[in-house]
Design a protein around this motif. Structure first.
Motif, short mmCIF file in Angstrom:
data_model
loop_
_atom_site.label_atom_id
_atom_site.label_comp_id
_atom_site.label_asym_id
_atom_site.label_seq_id
_atom_site.Cartn_x
_atom_site.Cartn_y
_atom_site.Cartn_z
N GLY A 1 0.82 -1.21 0.00
CA GLY A 1 0.00 0.00 0.00
C GLY A 1 0.85 1.25 0.00
N ALA A 2 0.42 2.27 0.74
CA ALA A 2 1.14 3.54 0.80
C ALA A 2 2.36 3.40 1.70
CB ALA A 2 0.22 4.64 1.31
N LEU A 3 3.53 3.72 1.16
CA LEU A 3 4.78 3.57 1.91
C LEU A 3 5.20 4.84 2.63
CD1 LEU A 3 6.96 1.44 -0.54
CD2 LEU A 3 5.38 0.69 1.24
N GLY A 4 4.62 5.95 2.30
CA GLY A 4 4.99 7.18 2.97
C GLY A 4 4.86 8.38 2.06
N ARG A 5 4.90 9.56 2.65
CA ARG A 5 4.79 10.81 1.90
C ARG A 5 6.18 11.30 1.51
NH1 ARG A 5 0.67 12.69 -0.58
NH2 ARG A 5 0.94 14.85 0.09
N THR A 6 6.28 11.78 0.29
CA THR A 6 7.55 12.23 -0.26
C THR A 6 7.34 13.61 -0.88
OG1 THR A 6 8.21 9.96 -0.72
CG2 THR A 6 9.39 11.68 -1.91
N THR A 7 8.39 14.41 -0.86
CA THR A 7 8.35 15.74 -1.47
C THR A 7 9.43 15.84 -2.53
OG1 THR A 7 7.45 16.82 0.49
CG2 THR A 7 8.64 18.22 -1.06
N THR A 8 9.08 16.43 -3.65
CA THR A 8 10.05 16.74 -4.70
C THR A 8 10.13 18.25 -4.87
OG1 THR A 8 9.65 14.69 -5.90
CG2 THR A 8 10.57 16.52 -7.16
N VAL A 9 11.35 18.76 -4.92
CA VAL A 9 11.60 20.19 -5.15
C VAL A 9 12.36 20.31 -6.46
CG1 VAL A 9 12.71 22.28 -4.29
CG2 VAL A 9 11.71 20.64 -2.67
N GLY B 1 18.54 13.45 1.57
CA GLY B 1 17.68 13.39 0.40
C GLY B 1 18.49 13.10 -0.84
N SER B 2 17.80 12.97 -1.96
CA SER B 2 18.46 12.58 -3.20
C SER B 2 18.33 13.69 -4.24
CB SER B 2 17.84 11.30 -3.75
OG SER B 2 18.02 10.23 -2.83
N PHE B 3 19.36 13.81 -5.07
CA PHE B 3 19.41 14.83 -6.12
C PHE B 3 19.43 14.17 -7.50
CE2 PHE B 3 21.01 17.06 -2.45
CZ PHE B 3 20.55 18.36 -2.60
N PRO C 1 11.82 12.34 2.22
CA PRO C 1 10.61 12.28 3.04
C PRO C 1 10.04 13.68 3.31
CG PRO C 1 12.32 10.85 3.94
CD PRO C 1 12.97 11.66 2.86
N THR C 2 8.74 13.81 3.21
CA THR C 2 8.10 15.09 3.46
C THR C 2 8.34 15.52 4.90
OG1 THR C 2 6.40 14.61 1.82
CG2 THR C 2 5.91 16.33 3.43
N PRO C 3 8.90 16.69 5.13
CA PRO C 3 9.20 17.12 6.50
C PRO C 3 7.94 17.57 7.24
CG PRO C 3 9.78 18.85 4.96
CD PRO C 3 9.35 17.66 4.12
N GLU C 4 8.05 17.63 8.56
CA GLU C 4 6.98 18.19 9.36
C GLU C 4 6.88 19.70 9.08
OE1 GLU C 4 4.95 16.53 11.28
OE2 GLU C 4 5.95 14.58 11.04
N GLY C 5 5.68 20.23 9.21
CA GLY C 5 5.49 21.67 9.03
C GLY C 5 5.75 22.11 7.61
N ALA D 1 11.89 6.07 5.73
CA ALA D 1 12.26 6.39 7.11
C ALA D 1 12.44 5.14 7.95
CB ALA D 1 11.18 7.27 7.72
N GLY D 2 12.29 3.97 7.34
CA GLY D 2 12.48 2.74 8.05
C GLY D 2 11.25 2.22 8.75
N ALA D 3 10.10 2.86 8.55
CA ALA D 3 8.88 2.44 9.22
C ALA D 3 7.96 1.76 8.23
CB ALA D 3 8.18 3.65 9.83
N LEU D 4 7.11 0.89 8.74
CA LEU D 4 6.17 0.20 7.88
C LEU D 4 5.13 1.18 7.39
CD1 LEU D 4 5.22 -2.52 6.79
CD2 LEU D 4 3.78 -2.73 8.80
N GLY D 5 4.95 1.21 6.07
CA GLY D 5 3.96 2.11 5.49
C GLY D 5 2.55 1.64 5.79
N PRO D 6 1.59 2.54 5.86
CA PRO D 6 0.21 2.16 6.12
C PRO D 6 -0.38 1.39 4.96
CG PRO D 6 0.34 4.48 5.55
CD PRO D 6 1.75 3.99 5.69
N THR D 7 -1.37 0.57 5.25
CA THR D 7 -2.02 -0.21 4.22
C THR D 7 -2.96 0.69 3.42
OG1 THR D 7 -1.94 -2.18 5.56
CG2 THR D 7 -3.54 -2.17 3.78
#
Length: 625
Positions: free
Chosen positions: A201-209, A232-234, A248-252, A489-495
């Protein structure tokens, strides 16, 4: 098949139903556009609808791998794609603490960094927004941008689809004999048909700049298609300039200074001007659809399988889907194949999707391990090992991926002599392999298809692709599909759950994990395998003999096959080429339009009746009139 629909009503829809349409393609990404080109070459009438008003402005997918380039070569597009891509020296991934720091690991992308003997082409690092216009211009069929499919139902004559033009507030209804859904990970068609999904399922939120910075000279001296850092990756976006950062999408998010974030990850001792052009937040998905077919509707690309971007498999797998499907649709529509031929699409492509999902999830976990491993070193002690001495959680063998890219094996009724297909009777398959060698090492980057929301209001779906490792051959129909991975981030993504709530982490009727499979690719002319590449002339490959027809490779002079009602091209081979394909003087090899061996004839000269028997079996069990 009947679906519920909210709009338009019968009174809203245009009463003039188009009855001349063969295939309605939903989705104007690279998979839908490739399907349009493939079908047009067969003379199939198409209409493509795309809900966005234009092609995606985001770079998104980053790798066109060697198998996709073989398909583009067949379409006459490979040279044009290469012309807008990065030079081959960018076919590398580099691991660093910061972008402008030294490498602590690096690996070449196999089939991208340099030519390989198993293929006449080389993959390229390029952005999806450079590929899509080339695909769009390669066919003349109608395309309607800003048009959304809102309802679909099937009757005895075909598929009836209701379309809405949101900008102009108009509606239309079209009839087609088949519908090809390539409308992405958040597929409307899949939802309307109630097709569930399985996988993590969903593994996590990601941001691209997406940003501009003066890095061209530096990048040219240390080229890579992707630089993975602890921050992060370039990715360099275009040969003439432009960069992307993702992580990974940061807080705030609303208060994040994106230019400062990028500058920090650059690691520059001198101030560097960073001009942020666009920010996109998206979800990395990992699932496969329960079914690839519902009546006259067939799923392809991210609608059928959304996979993590690490390894660059999503878009390329989708192009492989439509390369497998379009010749079958053409055969059924033109009468030289029975409708049962379409029943072989899912048995051939579902196992590939399962294995790609498995490997992409493993790639994602591997990249997270590399980054967390290095971050732990940096934070634990000021006395660090030299960058070149960092112990990495992989081996060279793990990175081998040609077995997955070129080694997909089909076992279905459309392969004469396979376990699923009809026995070849007096003829048979041999056990030898082609003369070309095997290989492995890394391949990286590029696909797309994750559901996304763009901070600037642009099209969703994952904007850029990463890179990574790769491995097993896609031969097991059961596949190892069930393990839930860790996210970046090493955590199990939500289903994930679709609209009907039908999402599971395990596939239906899962048979358990398969045994170990090799990561290397060994070309073989056995039925079900991709035809091995051999140079017939200095510029013409065995793969160049393929086209909108079956191809019969003969070891002797070309025979005559009067009355054969299938599109057929006969390609006589010289003795050395025949021997390289393990063909004796009276032997022959029948290759399907998608480049996979359909049948092998040995032991006696091939007769028209024997050839017709094989073609009948491959094309659905009914000989055309």
């Amino acid at each position: 098949m009947q679906t519920n629909r909210d709009e338009p009503t019968d009174a809203d829809a245009d009463a003039d139903v188009n009855g001349d349409l063969d295939v309605l393609i939903v989705g104007g990404g690279p998979v839908g556009l490739a399907a349009r080109v493939l079908l047009e070459r067969w003379g199939v009438r198409t209409l493509l609808v795309e809900r966005h008003r234009e092609l995606s402005p985001f770079p998104r997918s980053r790798l066109v791998n060697v198998r996709s380039m073989e398909i583009l070569r067949q379409l006459g597009l490979a040279e044009r794609v290469t012309a807008v891509a990065f030079p081959a020296k960018f076919g590398r991934i580099r691991f660093r603490d910061t972008l402008r720091g030294p490498d602590f690991a690096t690996a070449a992308m196999v089939g991208v960094r340099e030519p390989i003997p198993q293929s006449p082409v080389i993959g390229v690092v390029t952005s999806q927004d450079r590929l899509e216009p080339l695909l769009l211009g390669a066919a003349g069929g109608e395309v309607r941008f800003g048009t959304e499919l809102v309802a679909v139902r099937e009757d005895t004559d075909g598929v009836l689809a209701d379309l809405a033009d949101r900008e102009h507030g108009t509606a239309a209804r079209v009839r087609a004999r088949y519908l090809l859904a390539a409308d992405g990970a958040a597929s409307t068609v899949r939802r309307l048909l109630g097709i569930g999904t399985y996988g993590p399922g969903a593994l996590g939120r990601t941001t691209t700049v997406v940003f501009d910075a003066d890095l061209a000279d530096w990048s040219d001296r240390q080229p890579a298609g992707m630089y993975v850092t602890a921050h992060g990756s370039f990715l360099p976006l275009y040969p003439e300039g432009g960069w992307g950062w993702f992580g990974p999408t940061p807080e705030g998010v609303a208060h994040t200074d994106w230019a400062a974030l990028v500058r920090g990850a650059l690691g520059a001792s001198d101030p560097l001007e960073v001009d942020v052009l666009r920010v996109q937040h998206w979800t990395m998905n990992a699932f496969v659809a329960d079914r690839l077919r519902e009546g006259r509707t067939l799923l392809a690309g991210d609608a059928a399988h959304a996979v993590p971007i690490v390894g660059g498999l999503g878009m390329n797998t989708g192009i492989g889907d439509v390369h497998n499907l379009c010749w079958k649709l053409a055969g059924v529509l033109q009468g030289w194949a029975a409708p049962a031929l379409l029943d072989t699409y899912a048995p051939e492509r579902h196992p590939v999707a399962d294995r790609v999902l498995e490997q992409s999830v493993a790639n994602t976990r591997l990249m997270a391990q590399v980054q967390s491993h290095r971050s732990a070193q940096l934070s634990a002690d000021a006395t660090l090992p030299p960058p070149g001495g960092t112990e990495l959680p992989w081996t060279d063998q793990y990175f081998a991926q040609l077995g997955l890219v070129l080694g997909a094996v089909y076992d279905s009724e459309a392969v004469y002599g396979s376990e699923a297909g009809e026995s070849p009777g007096a003829t048979g398959a041999t056990g030898a392999t082609a003369a070309t060698g095997a290989t492995g090492a890394t391949e990286a980057r590029g696909d797309h298809g994750q559901a996304a929301t763009d901070a600037a209001g642009d099209r969703g779906a994952a904007p850029t692709d990463a890179t990574g490792a790769h491995g097993p051959t896609a031969t097991d129909a059961a596949g190892a599909r069930g393990a839930a991975p860790t996210d970046a981030a090493g955590a199990l993504g939500p289903t994930a759950t679709d609209a009907a709530g039908a999402h599971r982490t395990a596939p239906p009727n899962a048979a358990g994990p398969p045994g170990p499979t090799p990561t290397d690719y060994t070309p073989t002319p056995h039925p079900g395998h991709r035809l091995p590449h051999l140079w017939l002339t200095p510029t013409r490959s065995t793969l160049d003999a393929l086209g909108e027809h079956f191809t019969l490779f003969t070891a002797g002079p070309p025979g005559e096959f009067p009355g054969i009602p299938w599109p057929l091209h006969v390609e006589p081979l010289t003795r050395p080429h025949a021997e390289a394909l393990d063909l004796g003087p009276a032997d022959a090899l029948l290759v399907r339009p998608d480049g996979h061996v359909g049948a092998r004839f040995t032991g006696s000269p091939l007769s028209p009746d024997t050839l017709a028997t094989a073609l009948t079996a491959i094309t659905g069990g009914r000989r055309p009139d």
